[in-house]
Design a protein around this motif. Sequence first.
Motif, short mmCIF file in Angstrom:
data_model
loop_
_atom_site.label_atom_id
_atom_site.label_comp_id
_atom_site.label_asym_id
_atom_site.label_seq_id
_atom_site.Cartn_x
_atom_site.Cartn_y
_atom_site.Cartn_z
N ILE A 198 0.21 -7.37 4.25
CA ILE A 198 -0.13 -5.53 4.13
C ILE A 198 1.42 -4.28 4.35
CG2 ILE A 198 -1.56 -5.06 5.68
CD1 ILE A 198 -2.03 -2.89 3.51
N ILE A 248 0.52 -7.23 9.41
CA ILE A 248 0.82 -5.50 8.61
C ILE A 248 1.91 -5.40 8.98
CG2 ILE A 248 0.35 -3.24 9.61
CD1 ILE A 248 -2.42 -4.18 10.40
N TYR A 290 0.95 -1.13 0.33
CA TYR A 290 0.18 0.13 -0.09
C TYR A 290 0.64 1.29 -0.18
CZ TYR A 290 -3.17 3.48 1.61
OH TYR A 290 -4.61 4.35 1.44
N ILE A 315 -3.82 -2.24 13.84
CA ILE A 315 -4.41 -1.16 12.73
C ILE A 315 -3.75 -0.28 12.95
CG2 ILE A 315 -6.63 -0.17 11.75
CD1 ILE A 315 -6.43 -3.73 11.19
N GLN A 316 -2.92 0.73 12.01
CA GLN A 316 -2.34 2.05 11.83
C GLN A 316 -3.56 2.99 11.03
OE1 GLN A 316 1.23 1.65 12.82
NE2 GLN A 316 -0.49 -0.03 13.34
N VAL A 339 2.85 -1.42 4.52
CA VAL A 339 2.17 0.50 4.13
C VAL A 339 3.64 1.18 3.61
CG1 VAL A 339 1.22 2.48 5.30
CG2 VAL A 339 0.60 -0.40 6.00
N GLN A 348 -5.71 -3.21 5.63
CA GLN A 348 -5.24 -3.56 7.17
C GLN A 348 -6.42 -4.86 7.98
OE1 GLN A 348 -3.03 -0.40 9.56
NE2 GLN A 348 -4.20 0.51 8.50
N GLU A 349 -8.11 -4.28 7.73
CA GLU A 349 -8.89 -5.39 8.77
C GLU A 349 -8.30 -6.51 7.49
OE1 GLU A 349 -10.02 -5.07 10.89
OE2 GLU A 349 -10.40 -3.10 11.56
N ARG A 391 -5.32 -8.29 8.88
CA ARG A 391 -4.71 -8.57 9.85
C ARG A 391 -6.49 -10.03 10.11
NH1 ARG A 391 -6.15 -5.15 15.30
NH2 ARG A 391 -8.77 -5.69 14.42
#
Length: 288
Positions: free
Chosen positions: A135, A192, A100, A276-277, A137, A124-125, A128
């Motif tokens: 994912i 993540i 991403y 989760i970011q 980032v 992200q969800e 996870r």
Amino acid sequence: MISIVGIGNGASAIADKFAQFPQYNIYTLNDKVERSAGKLRKLKRFENPEQYEENVPDLTKYFSKIDDQVQVFVMGSSYSSNYTLGILNQIKNKKIDVFYIKPDTTLLTGIPLLIERMVFGVLQEYARSGLFNSITVISNKSLEEALERVPVKKFYDHLNASIASTVHYLNYFDYNEPEIGIVASPLENARIRSVAILDPRNIEEKWLFELDSPRQLCYYFCINKEKLETDGGLHKKIVDRLKKKPRNAFRNISYAIYETEHGKDFGFVVAHTNAIQQQNTLDMIEQG
């Protein structure tokens, strides 16, 4: 072989950078191509994000020969990113790693900002929960800062080449044994990720996205052959410095040392988390 999929114009530009490596099959989907042909797929452009979700193309034939391992690139604020879930659902039986590319959100307003927040959170969800393998980032803003001097001419071309090179090395590490060291497997729910450019001389990281609460950090050192053969204190020096890095019961560190034919030593760090970011707090205050 690994299939590289670029969804949207910006992500397709990154995917095209993998053409220099023979280990990849490249699929690009965007609205810039004149017409669909081979592994190029023309996407329709719409005015509203909802229309993308309602008009996901049937890609059964297009992806008929896609590899079992797939790495998908998505540009956060791109309208075409609204196609992402519908596209990935058509290859859900493959091992999918999403990369991403996060834009500088301080300069986003209106619909692009809403798209970025929605896509960033949803992907992200999904990762996870295990629907994707991971994912990763990467922030364009952080990448520019890490590279320090990026000329305006071919600005994104330079960033895209750096992203492709970084991901290629991460793949190399996955498929090759190090000279020494063991990289710990990530926890089952720590899907993540972020990446840092590593300076092996002082083991300092320049993060391409700063994760909240990283659980596992894997340090990859690429050292030239002569140094590996002659520097008797190299391993101890690396290990001693890694021992000084912050660690606790929830933050583990592992490492691996690889030989490189490049004259200059370099490296990367991969951080994993299950958290989760969120959007940058300052960005949200300024925009909200």
